[in-house]
Design a protein around this motif. Structure first.
Motif, PDB file in Angstrom:
ATOM      1  N   GLU A 127       0.775  -1.317   0.065  1.00 37.52           N
ATOM      2  CA  GLU A 127      -0.052   0.226   0.078  1.00 37.52           C
ATOM      3  C   GLU A 127       0.803   1.200   0.096  1.00 37.52           C
ATOM      4  O   GLU A 127       0.410   2.426  -0.361  1.00 37.52           O
ATOM      5  CB  GLU A 127      -1.028  -0.032   1.230  1.00 37.52           C
ATOM      6  N   THR A 128       2.199   1.142   0.372  1.00 35.96           N
ATOM      7  CA  THR A 128       3.119   2.461   0.285  1.00 35.96           C
ATOM      8  C   THR A 128       3.765   2.575  -1.031  1.00 35.96           C
ATOM      9  O   THR A 128       4.609   3.501  -1.294  1.00 35.96           O
ATOM     10  CB  THR A 128       3.923   2.541   1.389  1.00 35.96           C
ATOM     11  N   GLY A 129       3.525   1.520  -1.948  1.00 38.17           N
ATOM     12  CA  GLY A 129       4.292   1.732  -3.080  1.00 38.17           C
ATOM     13  C   GLY A 129       5.733   0.954  -3.376  1.00 38.17           C
ATOM     14  O   GLY A 129       6.316   1.126  -4.347  1.00 38.17           O
ATOM     15  N   ARG A 130       5.805   0.260  -2.217  1.00 39.20           N
ATOM     16  CA  ARG A 130       7.239  -0.514  -2.164  1.00 39.20           C
ATOM     17  C   ARG A 130       6.928  -1.686  -2.904  1.00 39.20           C
ATOM     18  O   ARG A 130       5.968  -2.534  -2.526  1.00 39.20           O
ATOM     19  CB  ARG A 130       7.570  -0.730  -0.796  1.00 39.20           C
ATOM     20  N   TYR A 131       7.966  -2.055  -3.973  1.00 39.48           N
ATOM     21  CA  TYR A 131       7.669  -3.300  -4.578  1.00 39.48           C
ATOM     22  C   TYR A 131       7.923  -4.441  -3.783  1.00 39.48           C
ATOM     23  O   TYR A 131       9.119  -4.671  -2.863  1.00 39.48           O
ATOM     24  CB  TYR A 131       8.723  -3.402  -5.916  1.00 39.48           C
TER      25      TYR A 131
ATOM     26  N   ALA B 107       7.721   5.866 -17.735  1.00 45.85           N
ATOM     27  CA  ALA B 107       8.441   4.838 -16.806  1.00 45.85           C
ATOM     28  C   ALA B 107       9.855   5.141 -17.123  1.00 45.85           C
ATOM     29  O   ALA B 107      10.345   5.531 -18.159  1.00 45.85           O
ATOM     30  CB  ALA B 107       8.145   3.390 -17.015  1.00 45.85           C
ATOM     31  N   ARG B 108      10.722   4.951 -16.078  1.00 45.06           N
ATOM     32  CA  ARG B 108      12.219   5.052 -15.924  1.00 45.06           C
ATOM     33  C   ARG B 108      13.038   3.865 -15.634  1.00 45.06           C
ATOM     34  O   ARG B 108      12.779   3.372 -14.872  1.00 45.06           O
ATOM     35  CB  ARG B 108      12.680   6.105 -14.812  1.00 45.06           C
ATOM     36  N   ARG B 109      13.890   3.644 -16.770  1.00 46.52           N
ATOM     37  CA  ARG B 109      14.831   2.457 -16.350  1.00 46.52           C
ATOM     38  C   ARG B 109      16.060   2.870 -15.523  1.00 46.52           C
ATOM     39  O   ARG B 109      16.188   3.978 -15.316  1.00 46.52           O
ATOM     40  CB  ARG B 109      15.443   1.749 -17.904  1.00 46.52           C
ATOM     41  N   LYS B 110      16.741   1.725 -15.129  1.00 43.25           N
ATOM     42  CA  LYS B 110      17.900   1.970 -14.364  1.00 43.25           C
ATOM     43  C   LYS B 110      18.767   2.991 -14.911  1.00 43.25           C
ATOM     44  O   LYS B 110      19.435   3.697 -14.374  1.00 43.25           O
ATOM     45  CB  LYS B 110      18.454   0.804 -13.985  1.00 43.25           C
ATOM     46  N   ASP B 111      18.842   2.833 -16.289  1.00 44.81           N
ATOM     47  CA  ASP B 111      19.989   3.650 -16.883  1.00 44.81           C
ATOM     48  C   ASP B 111      19.450   5.173 -17.154  1.00 44.81           C
ATOM     49  O   ASP B 111      20.427   6.073 -17.924  1.00 44.81           O
ATOM     50  CB  ASP B 111      20.373   2.992 -18.233  1.00 44.81           C
ATOM     51  N   GLY B 112      18.403   5.471 -16.671  1.00 43.80           N
ATOM     52  CA  GLY B 112      17.943   6.767 -17.099  1.00 43.80           C
ATOM     53  C   GLY B 112      16.749   6.955 -18.263  1.00 43.80           C
ATOM     54  O   GLY B 112      16.461   8.039 -18.264  1.00 43.80           O
TER      55      GLY B 112
ATOM     56  N   TYR C  72      16.788  -3.662 -13.911  1.00 41.60           N
ATOM     57  CA  TYR C  72      17.416  -4.090 -12.569  1.00 41.60           C
ATOM     58  C   TYR C  72      17.478  -5.554 -12.277  1.00 41.60           C
ATOM     59  O   TYR C  72      16.582  -6.206 -12.677  1.00 41.60           O
ATOM     60  CB  TYR C  72      16.479  -3.226 -11.582  1.00 41.60           C
ATOM     61  N   PRO C  73      18.389  -5.743 -11.623  1.00 41.98           N
ATOM     62  CA  PRO C  73      18.455  -7.461 -10.796  1.00 41.98           C
ATOM     63  C   PRO C  73      17.215  -7.201  -9.794  1.00 41.98           C
ATOM     64  O   PRO C  73      16.884  -6.431  -9.311  1.00 41.98           O
ATOM     65  CB  PRO C  73      19.858  -7.398 -10.338  1.00 41.98           C
ATOM     66  N   ARG C  74      16.755  -8.319  -9.692  1.00 44.67           N
ATOM     67  CA  ARG C  74      15.677  -8.586  -8.943  1.00 44.67           C
ATOM     68  C   ARG C  74      15.780  -7.987  -7.488  1.00 44.67           C
ATOM     69  O   ARG C  74      15.122  -7.208  -6.960  1.00 44.67           O
ATOM     70  CB  ARG C  74      15.151  -9.962  -8.734  1.00 44.67           C
ATOM     71  N   ASP C  75      17.092  -8.231  -6.759  1.00 43.46           N
ATOM     72  CA  ASP C  75      17.244  -7.869  -5.530  1.00 43.46           C
ATOM     73  C   ASP C  75      17.272  -6.485  -5.212  1.00 43.46           C
ATOM     74  O   ASP C  75      16.748  -5.698  -4.444  1.00 43.46           O
ATOM     75  CB  ASP C  75      18.281  -8.629  -4.946  1.00 43.46           C
ATOM     76  N   GLU C  76      17.952  -5.700  -6.363  1.00 43.29           N
ATOM     77  CA  GLU C  76      17.692  -4.266  -6.524  1.00 43.29           C
ATOM     78  C   GLU C  76      16.545  -3.756  -6.738  1.00 43.29           C
ATOM     79  O   GLU C  76      16.170  -2.877  -6.245  1.00 43.29           O
ATOM     80  CB  GLU C  76      18.839  -3.719  -7.608  1.00 43.29           C
TER      81      GLU C  76
ATOM     82  N   ILE D 118      10.251   4.555 -10.343  1.00 44.70           N
ATOM     83  CA  ILE D 118      10.224   4.013 -11.664  1.00 44.70           C
ATOM     84  C   ILE D 118       9.219   4.924 -12.657  1.00 44.70           C
ATOM     85  O   ILE D 118       9.279   4.970 -13.788  1.00 44.70           O
ATOM     86  CB  ILE D 118      10.075   2.647 -12.078  1.00 44.70           C
ATOM     87  N   VAL D 119       8.324   5.514 -12.037  1.00 48.31           N
ATOM     88  CA  VAL D 119       7.154   6.280 -12.740  1.00 48.31           C
ATOM     89  C   VAL D 119       7.571   7.670 -12.683  1.00 48.31           C
ATOM     90  O   VAL D 119       8.056   8.287 -11.698  1.00 48.31           O
ATOM     91  CB  VAL D 119       5.763   6.210 -11.998  1.00 48.31           C
ATOM     92  N   VAL D 120       7.674   8.213 -13.922  1.00 47.24           N
ATOM     93  CA  VAL D 120       8.016   9.682 -14.193  1.00 47.24           C
ATOM     94  C   VAL D 120       6.655  10.459 -14.152  1.00 47.24           C
ATOM     95  O   VAL D 120       5.658  10.567 -14.888  1.00 47.24           O
ATOM     96  CB  VAL D 120       8.631   9.986 -15.511  1.00 47.24           C
TER      97      VAL D 120
END
Length: 117
Positions: A29-33, A84-89, A46-50, A59-61
């Motif tokens: 509910e807080t938006g944490r994956y 959406a934003r990827r890890k590489d920006g 992203y690797p899963r753990d990250e 990730i949402v712009v």
């Protein structure tokens, strides 16, 4: 019914979701994956753990992403598109269907998404 049948079904479903050709993201509910499938990891870079240390706002712009997520939680279902934003920006348009679900008595929010064409 064989006792193993439901367990086999759960295992098959888990494998199907993890290898699905769409991104599957589960947040609290807080938006944490709290869970993501392989395709989500590949799509966002992203690797899963990250990935599991991220929040929807990572990730949402959208400058109003926190308020938007809380409106979604209150509504319990939503379809749409967002940047959406990827890890590489880099960014891309991401279409999704999202809804509330209960897993082991706890409420989570599952999104299934794909890059917009």
């Amino acid at each position: 019914m064989n006792v193993a049948e439901p367990l086999v079904q759960i295992g098959l479903l888990g494998e199907a979701v993890d290898s699905a050709p769409v991104a599957v993201l589960v947040a609290d509910e807080t938006g944490r994956y709290v869970a993501v499938n392989r395709h989500a990891c590949e799509l966002f870079g992203y690797p899963r753990d990250e990935f599991l240390r991220l929040r929807v706002s990572d990730i949402v712009v959208d400058p109003d992403v926190e308020a938007h997520y809380q409106r979604f939680v209150a509504a319990r279902f939503e379809t749409g598109a967002s940047e959406a934003r990827r890890k590489d920006g880099t960014t891309f348009s991401f279409e999704y269907r999202a809804g509330e679900t209960t897993i082991v008595g706890l409420t989570y929010y599952v999104s299934v998404g794909w890059p917009a064409e």
